[in-house]
Design a protein around this motif. Sequence first.
Motif, PDB file in Angstrom:
ATOM      1  N   TRP A 121       0.838  -1.210   0.000  1.00 52.23           N
ATOM      2  CA  TRP A 121       0.000   0.000   0.000  1.00 52.23           C
ATOM      3  C   TRP A 121       0.867   1.252   0.000  1.00 52.23           C
ATOM      4  O   TRP A 121       0.579   2.222  -0.691  1.00 52.23           O
ATOM      5  CB  TRP A 121      -0.945   0.013   1.196  1.00 52.23           C
ATOM      6  N   ARG A 122       1.926   1.254   0.795  1.00 52.06           N
ATOM      7  CA  ARG A 122       2.802   2.432   0.847  1.00 52.06           C
ATOM      8  C   ARG A 122       3.443   2.660  -0.524  1.00 52.06           C
ATOM      9  O   ARG A 122       3.481   3.784  -1.018  1.00 52.06           O
ATOM     10  CB  ARG A 122       3.870   2.237   1.929  1.00 52.06           C
ATOM     11  N   TYR A 123       3.914   1.590  -1.140  1.00 53.75           N
ATOM     12  CA  TYR A 123       4.510   1.695  -2.471  1.00 53.75           C
ATOM     13  C   TYR A 123       3.480   2.217  -3.476  1.00 53.75           C
ATOM     14  O   TYR A 123       3.775   3.117  -4.262  1.00 53.75           O
ATOM     15  CB  TYR A 123       5.045   0.332  -2.923  1.00 53.75           C
ATOM     16  N   ALA A 124       2.285   1.660  -3.460  1.00 58.09           N
ATOM     17  CA  ALA A 124       1.240   2.053  -4.405  1.00 58.09           C
ATOM     18  C   ALA A 124       0.861   3.523  -4.239  1.00 58.09           C
ATOM     19  O   ALA A 124       0.653   4.235  -5.221  1.00 58.09           O
ATOM     20  CB  ALA A 124       0.015   1.160  -4.237  1.00 58.09           C
ATOM     21  N   LEU A 125       0.788   3.989  -3.006  1.00 58.53           N
ATOM     22  CA  LEU A 125       0.465   5.399  -2.759  1.00 58.53           C
ATOM     23  C   LEU A 125       1.570   6.315  -3.274  1.00 58.53           C
ATOM     24  O   LEU A 125       1.288   7.367  -3.864  1.00 58.53           O
ATOM     25  CB  LEU A 125       0.221   5.645  -1.272  1.00 58.53           C
ATOM     26  N   LEU A 126       2.806   5.939  -3.057  1.00 56.41           N
ATOM     27  CA  LEU A 126       3.926   6.742  -3.572  1.00 56.41           C
ATOM     28  C   LEU A 126       3.918   6.763  -5.098  1.00 56.41           C
ATOM     29  O   LEU A 126       4.173   7.804  -5.717  1.00 56.41           O
ATOM     30  CB  LEU A 126       5.261   6.191  -3.062  1.00 56.41           C
ATOM     31  N   ASP A 127       3.585   5.635  -5.712  1.00 52.20           N
ATOM     32  CA  ASP A 127       3.515   5.565  -7.164  1.00 52.20           C
ATOM     33  C   ASP A 127       2.368   6.417  -7.706  1.00 52.20           C
ATOM     34  O   ASP A 127       2.539   7.149  -8.681  1.00 52.20           O
ATOM     35  CB  ASP A 127       3.362   4.109  -7.608  1.00 52.20           C
ATOM     36  N   LEU A 128       1.196   6.356  -7.075  1.00 58.01           N
ATOM     37  CA  LEU A 128       0.061   7.195  -7.481  1.00 58.01           C
ATOM     38  C   LEU A 128       0.409   8.674  -7.362  1.00 58.01           C
ATOM     39  O   LEU A 128       0.092   9.471  -8.239  1.00 58.01           O
ATOM     40  CB  LEU A 128      -1.161   6.913  -6.607  1.00 58.01           C
ATOM     41  N   GLU A 129       1.049   9.008  -6.269  1.00 59.09           N
ATOM     42  CA  GLU A 129       1.438  10.400  -6.028  1.00 59.09           C
ATOM     43  C   GLU A 129       2.353  10.897  -7.144  1.00 59.09           C
ATOM     44  O   GLU A 129       2.188  11.998  -7.657  1.00 59.09           O
ATOM     45  CB  GLU A 129       2.136  10.492  -4.673  1.00 59.09           C
ATOM     46  N   ARG A 130       3.302  10.070  -7.537  1.00 59.37           N
ATOM     47  CA  ARG A 130       4.261  10.441  -8.585  1.00 59.37           C
ATOM     48  C   ARG A 130       3.594  10.481  -9.960  1.00 59.37           C
ATOM     49  O   ARG A 130       3.760  11.440 -10.700  1.00 59.37           O
ATOM     50  CB  ARG A 130       5.416   9.439  -8.592  1.00 59.37           C
ATOM     51  N   ARG A 131       2.821   9.479 -10.303  1.00 62.04           N
ATOM     52  CA  ARG A 131       2.213   9.397 -11.642  1.00 62.04           C
ATOM     53  C   ARG A 131       1.196  10.491 -11.911  1.00 62.04           C
ATOM     54  O   ARG A 131       1.134  11.033 -13.001  1.00 62.04           O
ATOM     55  CB  ARG A 131       1.490   8.059 -11.820  1.00 62.04           C
ATOM     56  N   TYR A 132       0.348  10.761 -10.919  1.00 61.97           N
ATOM     57  CA  TYR A 132      -0.778  11.672 -11.134  1.00 61.97           C
ATOM     58  C   TYR A 132      -0.614  13.018 -10.436  1.00 61.97           C
ATOM     59  O   TYR A 132      -1.541  13.808 -10.400  1.00 61.97           O
ATOM     60  CB  TYR A 132      -2.081  11.002 -10.691  1.00 61.97           C
ATOM     61  N   ASN A 133       0.561  13.253  -9.863  1.00 56.46           N
ATOM     62  CA  ASN A 133       0.845  14.516  -9.195  1.00 56.46           C
ATOM     63  C   ASN A 133      -0.219  14.842  -8.149  1.00 56.46           C
ATOM     64  O   ASN A 133      -0.797  15.931  -8.129  1.00 56.46           O
ATOM     65  CB  ASN A 133       0.976  15.642 -10.223  1.00 56.46           C
ATOM     66  N   GLY A 135      -1.077  15.350  -4.229  1.00 61.66           N
ATOM     67  CA  GLY A 135      -0.434  15.684  -2.960  1.00 61.66           C
ATOM     68  C   GLY A 135      -0.985  14.799  -1.853  1.00 61.66           C
ATOM     69  O   GLY A 135      -1.926  15.176  -1.157  1.00 61.66           O
ATOM     70  N   ILE A 136      -0.422  13.626  -1.699  1.00 61.96           N
ATOM     71  CA  ILE A 136      -0.910  12.679  -0.693  1.00 61.96           C
ATOM     72  C   ILE A 136      -0.331  13.013   0.668  1.00 61.96           C
ATOM     73  O   ILE A 136       0.867  13.275   0.799  1.00 61.96           O
ATOM     74  CB  ILE A 136      -0.569  11.232  -1.104  1.00 61.96           C
ATOM     75  N   GLU A 137      -1.191  13.028   1.658  1.00 60.01           N
ATOM     76  CA  GLU A 137      -0.770  13.235   3.050  1.00 60.01           C
ATOM     77  C   GLU A 137      -0.420  11.877   3.634  1.00 60.01           C
ATOM     78  O   GLU A 137      -1.285  11.040   3.828  1.00 60.01           O
ATOM     79  CB  GLU A 137      -1.907  13.858   3.861  1.00 60.01           C
ATOM     80  N   HIS A 138       0.864  11.658   3.891  1.00 57.70           N
ATOM     81  CA  HIS A 138       1.319  10.386   4.463  1.00 57.70           C
ATOM     82  C   HIS A 138       1.373  10.498   5.977  1.00 57.70           C
ATOM     83  O   HIS A 138       1.898  11.464   6.517  1.00 57.70           O
ATOM     84  CB  HIS A 138       2.710  10.021   3.932  1.00 57.70           C
ATOM     85  N   TYR A 139       0.821   9.499   6.634  1.00 61.04           N
ATOM     86  CA  TYR A 139       0.883   9.401   8.087  1.00 61.04           C
ATOM     87  C   TYR A 139       1.645   8.133   8.445  1.00 61.04           C
ATOM     88  O   TYR A 139       1.789   7.232   7.618  1.00 61.04           O
ATOM     89  CB  TYR A 139      -0.525   9.326   8.693  1.00 61.04           C
ATOM     90  N   HIS A 140       2.093   8.036   9.682  1.00 57.25           N
ATOM     91  CA  HIS A 140       2.736   6.801  10.128  1.00 57.25           C
ATOM     92  C   HIS A 140       1.742   5.656  10.088  1.00 57.25           C
ATOM     93  O   HIS A 140       2.081   4.543   9.733  1.00 57.25           O
ATOM     94  CB  HIS A 140       3.315   6.964  11.538  1.00 57.25           C
ATOM     95  N   ASN A 141       0.480   5.933  10.434  1.00 52.88           N
ATOM     96  CA  ASN A 141      -0.573   4.924  10.413  1.00 52.88           C
ATOM     97  C   ASN A 141      -1.142   4.831   9.003  1.00 52.88           C
ATOM     98  O   ASN A 141      -1.681   5.793   8.466  1.00 52.88           O
ATOM     99  CB  ASN A 141      -1.665   5.324  11.420  1.00 52.88           C
ATOM    100  N   LEU A 142      -1.025   3.656   8.385  1.00 52.65           N
ATOM    101  CA  LEU A 142      -1.457   3.477   7.005  1.00 52.65           C
ATOM    102  C   LEU A 142      -2.963   3.651   6.833  1.00 52.65           C
ATOM    103  O   LEU A 142      -3.422   4.257   5.868  1.00 52.65           O
ATOM    104  CB  LEU A 142      -1.030   2.096   6.497  1.00 52.65           C
ATOM    105  N   ALA A 148      -7.505   9.510   4.863  1.00 54.19           N
ATOM    106  CA  ALA A 148      -7.333  10.945   4.616  1.00 54.19           C
ATOM    107  C   ALA A 148      -7.224  11.281   3.128  1.00 54.19           C
ATOM    108  O   ALA A 148      -7.495  12.416   2.729  1.00 54.19           O
ATOM    109  CB  ALA A 148      -6.083  11.450   5.344  1.00 54.19           C
ATOM    110  N   ASN A 149      -6.859  10.311   2.305  1.00 58.05           N
ATOM    111  CA  ASN A 149      -6.586  10.602   0.894  1.00 58.05           C
ATOM    112  C   ASN A 149      -7.549   9.964  -0.088  1.00 58.05           C
ATOM    113  O   ASN A 149      -7.437  10.191  -1.291  1.00 58.05           O
ATOM    114  CB  ASN A 149      -5.159  10.157   0.558  1.00 58.05           C
ATOM    115  N   MET A 150      -8.487   9.175   0.374  1.00 58.37           N
ATOM    116  CA  MET A 150      -9.357   8.433  -0.528  1.00 58.37           C
ATOM    117  C   MET A 150     -10.130   9.344  -1.482  1.00 58.37           C
ATOM    118  O   MET A 150     -10.194   9.077  -2.680  1.00 58.37           O
ATOM    119  CB  MET A 150     -10.314   7.541   0.273  1.00 58.37           C
ATOM    120  N   GLU A 151     -10.718  10.404  -0.980  1.00 57.03           N
ATOM    121  CA  GLU A 151     -11.491  11.311  -1.844  1.00 57.03           C
ATOM    122  C   GLU A 151     -10.592  11.985  -2.882  1.00 57.03           C
ATOM    123  O   GLU A 151     -10.966  12.140  -4.038  1.00 57.03           O
ATOM    124  CB  GLU A 151     -12.211  12.362  -1.006  1.00 57.03           C
ATOM    125  N   LYS A 152      -9.399  12.383  -2.460  1.00 56.12           N
ATOM    126  CA  LYS A 152      -8.448  13.046  -3.347  1.00 56.12           C
ATOM    127  C   LYS A 152      -8.009  12.100  -4.472  1.00 56.12           C
ATOM    128  O   LYS A 152      -7.957  12.485  -5.644  1.00 56.12           O
ATOM    129  CB  LYS A 152      -7.228  13.479  -2.520  1.00 56.12           C
TER     130      LYS A 152
END
Length: 186
Positions: A121-133, A135-142, A148-152
């Motif tokens: 999940w962490r990898y996928a979120l970083l990849d989505l953030e990079r591909r689609y620009n 601004g994902i808010e990363h927290y320690h708790n997945l 926090a980012n589902m709607e975005k």
Amino acid sequence: QRQMCIRDRYSANGPKIGKNIDKRCSNQSCKAGYFLGYYTPHESDFKFYTANALKEDFIISTCDTAFATSVLYDGVLSMKCGHTAFNTQAHMYNLKHQYHQSQPQFQRSTLSDKCLAKGIWRYALLDLERRYNIGIEHYHNLDKTLEANMEKIHAKLEEVWTQHRCQQPGCGTILVCDGGMKPHRR
């Protein structure tokens, strides 16, 4: 201030104990932490990933676990192409590297599906953030990060795919199929 941090590392060649040097600001009012691929402000729940976090050899998924980026990439491909669940992927990894389970110095005898899910999940979120620009808010708790980012994420993917038009027959029509094989979180 530097401190040696020992983490379980799941590499393509099997699990290993890894040592990282994590840096923490010695200023008492700051205490920002600098880790492999990200940093955290003082007493914050946020993680700020570097622009090239996916280019690192390892991605730290939890405070005591790191995955080889190639293992996480393979996990995402396995989900996308083979519809394999996290527990199946973890089981396959453990069978492939079962000779490591007898090593007493390794903290975990097997890779759990929950631990692998957090890494993927962490990898996928970083990849989505990079591909689609995005601004994902990363927290320690997945879970908090996903919530926090589902709607975005949904809005961005909807924007990208509903705006697409080409001459291919059927373009602009969306058909959702659910074969009940998607990897799920417990």
